[in-house]
Design a protein around this motif. Structure first.
Motif, PDB file in Angstrom:
ATOM      1  N   SER A  83       0.762  -1.099  -0.176  1.00 23.42           N
ATOM      2  CA  SER A  83       0.046  -0.160   0.043  1.00 23.42           C
ATOM      3  C   SER A  83       0.987   1.134   0.031  1.00 23.42           C
ATOM      4  CB  SER A  83      -1.018  -0.044   1.296  1.00 23.42           C
ATOM      5  OG  SER A  83      -1.901  -1.031   1.154  1.00 23.42           O
ATOM      6  N   ASP A 102      -4.936 -10.745   0.416  1.00 31.84           N
ATOM      7  CA  ASP A 102      -4.907  -9.370   0.898  1.00 31.84           C
ATOM      8  C   ASP A 102      -3.831  -8.200   0.394  1.00 31.84           C
ATOM      9  OD1 ASP A 102      -7.195  -9.888   2.353  1.00 31.84           O
ATOM     10  OD2 ASP A 102      -6.043 -10.203   4.196  1.00 31.84           O
ATOM     11  N   ARG A 105      -5.066  -7.625  -3.219  1.00 26.07           N
ATOM     12  CA  ARG A 105      -5.972  -6.631  -3.169  1.00 26.07           C
ATOM     13  C   ARG A 105      -5.300  -5.171  -3.073  1.00 26.07           C
ATOM     14  NH1 ARG A 105      -9.142 -10.375  -0.138  1.00 26.07           N
ATOM     15  NH2 ARG A 105     -10.933 -11.116  -1.316  1.00 26.07           N
ATOM     16  N   ALA A 106      -4.376  -5.120  -2.242  1.00 25.81           N
ATOM     17  CA  ALA A 106      -3.578  -3.806  -2.029  1.00 25.81           C
ATOM     18  C   ALA A 106      -2.905  -3.250  -3.281  1.00 25.81           C
ATOM     19  CB  ALA A 106      -2.689  -4.140  -0.766  1.00 25.81           C
ATOM     20  N   GLN A 108      -3.790  -4.169  -6.115  1.00 26.70           N
ATOM     21  CA  GLN A 108      -4.813  -3.888  -7.341  1.00 26.70           C
ATOM     22  C   GLN A 108      -5.366  -2.382  -6.968  1.00 26.70           C
ATOM     23  OE1 GLN A 108      -8.357  -6.171  -6.989  1.00 26.70           O
ATOM     24  NE2 GLN A 108      -9.262  -5.507  -8.927  1.00 26.70           N
ATOM     25  N   ASP A 109      -5.903  -2.116  -5.567  1.00 30.86           N
ATOM     26  CA  ASP A 109      -6.366  -0.947  -5.401  1.00 30.86           C
ATOM     27  C   ASP A 109      -5.102   0.244  -5.495  1.00 30.86           C
ATOM     28  OD1 ASP A 109      -8.601  -2.204  -4.833  1.00 30.86           O
ATOM     29  OD2 ASP A 109      -7.966  -2.311  -2.603  1.00 30.86           O
ATOM     30  N   GLY A 110      -4.146   0.055  -5.194  1.00 27.71           N
ATOM     31  CA  GLY A 110      -3.140   1.060  -5.383  1.00 27.71           C
ATOM     32  C   GLY A 110      -2.558   1.326  -6.814  1.00 27.71           C
ATOM     33  N   THR A 363      -1.138  -8.213 -11.119  1.00 35.43           N
ATOM     34  CA  THR A 363      -2.018  -6.948 -11.123  1.00 35.43           C
ATOM     35  C   THR A 363      -1.238  -6.039 -12.068  1.00 35.43           C
ATOM     36  OG1 THR A 363      -0.925  -5.972  -9.186  1.00 35.43           O
ATOM     37  CG2 THR A 363      -2.849  -7.304  -8.853  1.00 35.43           C
ATOM     38  N   GLY A 366      -4.724  -1.542 -11.723  1.00 37.42           N
ATOM     39  CA  GLY A 366      -6.008  -1.692 -11.242  1.00 37.42           C
ATOM     40  C   GLY A 366      -6.783  -3.064 -11.247  1.00 37.42           C
TER      41      GLY A 366
END
Length: 381
Positions: A83, A102, A105-106, A108-110, A363, A366
């Protein structure tokens, strides 16, 4: 614009490897890449900061703001570390994405682009980049030396005027790269080595390194890419039943079986361990992922009571770090060989149609690109 690569100093206690060496950095620097190395990154692998500086790398402080395009790391990054990376950062390293959802996901989100070298397609063009193979070679050798240290006897037959010393009987379960290296190492030490694996190619591979293949007449189970498939419960029970006599007859038992994305298959039960001879040694490479041997704990040497004495059960943990200089030398070239084909006229070009690039990308921008990881996350394509 010059591409900059940053080499991470690993944070996990016990991890001594590093993702670059002065030799691997020479290849990147000659391709026009700028390199940053975090201070003391090579300490555990016996590489001084000055050796990195001598080839043209710049030293930076661990934990300082990310000012590079690409981050090389050995162990999977945590959610917090992922992150903290700026959007657009590219990471190259092992991810173990199915146990680190997790962190995926971090990323992907970042907006972080992540390449998992542990997902690299196992094709001929990937051999120079294959971190699983290079590190499994190290692990297979180390498994045998761990067993030898704990065994308390010689491996090879010795004939003297005072009597004959019988050779150690070594059983290896799982004949992938680590298992084959374990067979070859035990054979060189003079052990009588037998092995079993459920992959179709394993019988010939075991014989090629001097082992005797144990055919359990269970059929084969291949998952592709050199891996075994997971067995159904009834076949697992039958496998354990057929292995029991071979386990009981062995002096050294080494297990290396793995199924990608799954807990390690249980090959040896506690009841099978209790039937072994006093003084026997068991080493479980899969202890960190659930264990091939019931009761094995990563990083622990256990004494288990058997009829007439005890056996030693060793749960492997960070064993490639035990040989960090050699492990790092191979690992560093894997990383450099992965990145170099992406460099074109000083620019980093990510061609996701390339089987190696697309197959190892988890990833990007996004999105989760890997099909199996997408299924684990339950996100659409």
């Amino acid at each position: 614009m010059t591409v900059t690569v940053r080499v991470r100093a690993e944070r996990i206690p016990g991890e001594r490897r590093v993702a670059a060496t002065p030799e691997s950095l020479k290849k990147l620097l000659s391709a026009g890449v700028a390199v940053q190395v975090e201070r003391d990154a090579g300490m555990g692998a016996s590489i001084a900061d000055a050796a990195f500086e001598a080839v043209g790398a710049t030293l930076v402080e661990p934990g300082s703001a990310m000012a590079a395009d690409v981050l090389f790391h050995v162990r999977p990054l945590t959610v917090e570390e992922t992150s903290a990376l700026p959007a657009g950062t590219i990471t190259v390293g092992t991810m173990d994405p199915f146990r680190g959802i997790d962190a995926v996901r971090a990323a992907q989100d970042g907006g972080v682009t992540t390449f998992a070298l542990d997902l690299l397609p196992r094709i001929s063009r990937a051999q120079s980049m294959d971190v699983l193979t290079s590190q499994s070679l190290i692990a297979g050798y180390r498994l045998v030396t761990l067993a030898a240290d704990a065994f308390g006897r010689m491996f090879g037959m010795t004939m003297t005027a005072a009597g004959t010393l019988a050779p150690a009987r070594v059983l290896v379960l799982g004949a992938g790269v680590a298992g084959l290296q374990a067979i070859a190492t035990a054979k060189r030490l003079g052990g009588v080595v037998s092995a079993n694996d459920i992959r179709a190619a394993s019988a010939d591979e075991v014989r090629s390194v001097g082992g005797t293949f144990i055919d359990l007449d269970l059929g084969t189970a291949d998952a592709g890419g050199g891996y075994a498939a997971e067995l159904a419960e009834d076949r697992v029970a039958r496998q354990q039943e057929l292995l029991a006599t071979h386990v009981a007859a062995s002096d050294i038992l080494i297990t290396t079986a793995a199924v990608p994305g799954r807990a390690a298959p249980r090959l040896v039960t506690a009841a099978m361990v209790r039937r072994m001879k006093p003084g026997s040694v068991l080493v479980d490479l899969a202890a960190e992922t659930g264990g091939n041997i019931e009761g094995s704990v990563a990083g622990e040497h256990q004494r288990i009571a058997v009829d007439g004495g005890e056996v030693t059960l060793i749960g492997a943990c960070d064993i490639t770090s035990d040989l960090a200089p050699d492990a790092s030398k191979l690992l560093a070239m894997n990383y450099a060989n992965f990145l170099l084909p992406m460099l074109h006229e000083g620019n980093l070009v990510l061609d996701f149609d390339d089987e190696l690039v697309g197959g190892s990308a988890v990833t990007h921008a996004g999105a989760v690109r890997n099909d199996r990881v997408r299924e684990a996350l339950e996100v659409p394509a």
